[in-house]
Design a protein around this motif. Sequence first.
Motif, PDB file in Angstrom:
ATOM      1  N   GLN A 510     -25.168  -1.838  23.282  1.00  0.00           N
ATOM      2  CA  GLN A 510     -25.198  -0.637  23.156  1.00  0.00           C
ATOM      3  C   GLN A 510     -23.914   0.250  23.038  1.00  0.00           C
ATOM      4  OE1 GLN A 510     -28.255   0.473  22.368  1.00  0.00           O
ATOM      5  NE2 GLN A 510     -29.379   1.433  24.159  1.00  0.00           N
ATOM      6  N   PHE A 511     -23.099  -0.308  23.868  1.00  0.00           N
ATOM      7  CA  PHE A 511     -21.503   0.446  24.102  1.00  0.00           C
ATOM      8  C   PHE A 511     -20.959  -0.135  22.634  1.00  0.00           C
ATOM      9  CE2 PHE A 511     -22.040   1.155  28.533  1.00  0.00           C
ATOM     10  CZ  PHE A 511     -21.167   2.272  28.369  1.00  0.00           C
ATOM     11  N   GLN A 512     -21.298  -1.136  22.126  1.00  0.00           N
ATOM     12  CA  GLN A 512     -20.578  -1.844  21.131  1.00  0.00           C
ATOM     13  C   GLN A 512     -20.843  -0.815  19.741  1.00  0.00           C
ATOM     14  OE1 GLN A 512     -18.462  -4.498  21.538  1.00  0.00           O
ATOM     15  NE2 GLN A 512     -17.467  -3.453  19.755  1.00  0.00           N
ATOM     16  N   GLN A 513     -22.233  -0.299  19.594  1.00  0.00           N
ATOM     17  CA  GLN A 513     -22.516   0.443  18.718  1.00  0.00           C
ATOM     18  C   GLN A 513     -21.971   1.647  18.831  1.00  0.00           C
ATOM     19  OE1 GLN A 513     -26.841   0.631  18.979  1.00  0.00           O
ATOM     20  NE2 GLN A 513     -26.990  -1.333  18.229  1.00  0.00           N
ATOM     21  N   LEU A 514     -21.470   2.296  20.040  1.00  0.00           N
ATOM     22  CA  LEU A 514     -20.859   3.433  20.189  1.00  0.00           C
ATOM     23  C   LEU A 514     -19.489   3.475  19.892  1.00  0.00           C
ATOM     24  CD1 LEU A 514     -21.081   6.460  21.342  1.00  0.00           C
ATOM     25  CD2 LEU A 514     -20.531   5.333  23.610  1.00  0.00           C
TER      26      LEU A 514
END
Length: 539
Positions: A510-514
């Motif tokens: 999820q953070f990587q997409q952000l």
Amino acid sequence: MIKRYKNLLQQEFMHYSKEKLQKDLLAGLTVAAVALPLALAFGVSSGADAAAGMITAIIAGVVIGSLSGGFYQISGPTGAMAAILTGIIATQGLAGVLVATFIAGIFLLIAGLFKLGNLTSFIPAPVITGFTSGIAIIIALGQIDNFFGTTSVGENALAKLLSYRSGFTPNLPTLLLGLAVLLLLIFYPKKWSQILPASLVAIILATFVTIIFKLPVAKVGKIPTSLVTSERLQLATLNLSLVKQLLLPAISIAMLGMIESLLCGASAGRMTGKDLDSNQELIAQGIGNIILPFFGGIPATAAIARTSVAIKSGAQTRLAGIFHALFLFLSMILFAPIMSQIPMAALASVLLVTSWRMHEWKTIKTMIRQKKRTAILLFFVTMLSTIIFDLSIAIVIGVICGCIFFIAKSSKISIITEEIDWQRMELPRSAAGAEWAVIYITGPLFFMSANQLKKELDKVVDKEGLIFSLRGVPSIDVTALDTFADYFSIAALNEQKLVFTSMQPDVEKQFQQLWDNQVHCPIQHPTVAHALHALHQGY
């Protein structure tokens, strides 16, 4: 489905012998002795008659017992089901009950075919305890007239209770007889119950006293000697308008049938060491309840009391349940004239004791003693909803409240901010990290915890750098990610360095997409220790 059922039978009747047959016969006879008074009582308490209860026990014992997902399951009319049926009879009569039973049977059959046998696992335990207690109270309230010899009016138990405001005059012979039976049931020695059930003895004695002394009390009335009554479901009576009216009650019947049967099977499975095939059980319950209305029967479900008696009596196969039904049929044929003289007050006393025992007192006491506030609240909300509304609405309210309580509890996250202590890390003192902090977050990050997260981040906005430990974060939603995204912008303006460590795979994804949309991406390390070592050496 058929192959699974054949495998059940093959395993069950493997090495079947004369000794096992004798055990099944004895178990069937013992269960019949327990089931006879209950079948009559539950038939009466449902608002139908004793004959409907007997027919239900016999047909269900044969049909559902033959197809059951566990050899130990004994099905028939139950007190819990009777609590739903009184409301249907008050508005639609017995014809409405027959149609609702037929529809409920279809729902149960579909549930079994679509393998929804694990559906009850989504209902919180306090909700099940709550609606069980609610049903027990409804049963007890429904027996006031039969116990006191009074008359009430109303479509449900509460309405009937309120109708007593216009006058309450007990019939003395009825009350005295009911009290005598009640006292006998309470003080009957438990050792004797293993030979002759207390309820059967009480009803036999009460019937003979009524006949000998010609007591002016209400009696059960005519008991047919046929399995097909004049009041039975005819396909011609089914119409779309009636089906629409009875759809919600039918759902309630199906839900209760599912819950009772599967909970009974789970309990019996622990007693025998053989698991219930839950989907096969639902199919059996569905077929049985589809067939029952055409004989004049009311809804049936597996009953824990009769099932546990069968197991303790040494039942070996499903033949025990079938034999119990055959013994009930013989008793109806042979003793119908005597059974018609059974006083209603005696059946009322049996139901009052049954309703008291229905409460899961051990579970309730544990909840109160251990001060489980959420469980207690769920219990009382569901119990009151069952009494005021009906079972299906009560379960929906209970499940929704359970979800709300769970979300509220899950929203409480732990955020601990610590200064860097090189001595604890067993590293030489260093000026590096003097204006840094380590933030440990534990708990799911979602919309209800996002505000708490924002407040904690606002407190560390002046730090030179932050190391986030997310080992205790199992999940993160869009709202919490947006909170971090906003903070990334603030950190970039303040030239604050951010480091993320110990992230769960889903959270990291999820953070990587952000971060894909960020100009300055935070640094990542597998653990806080790795991050601190890197900081000590100098970025």
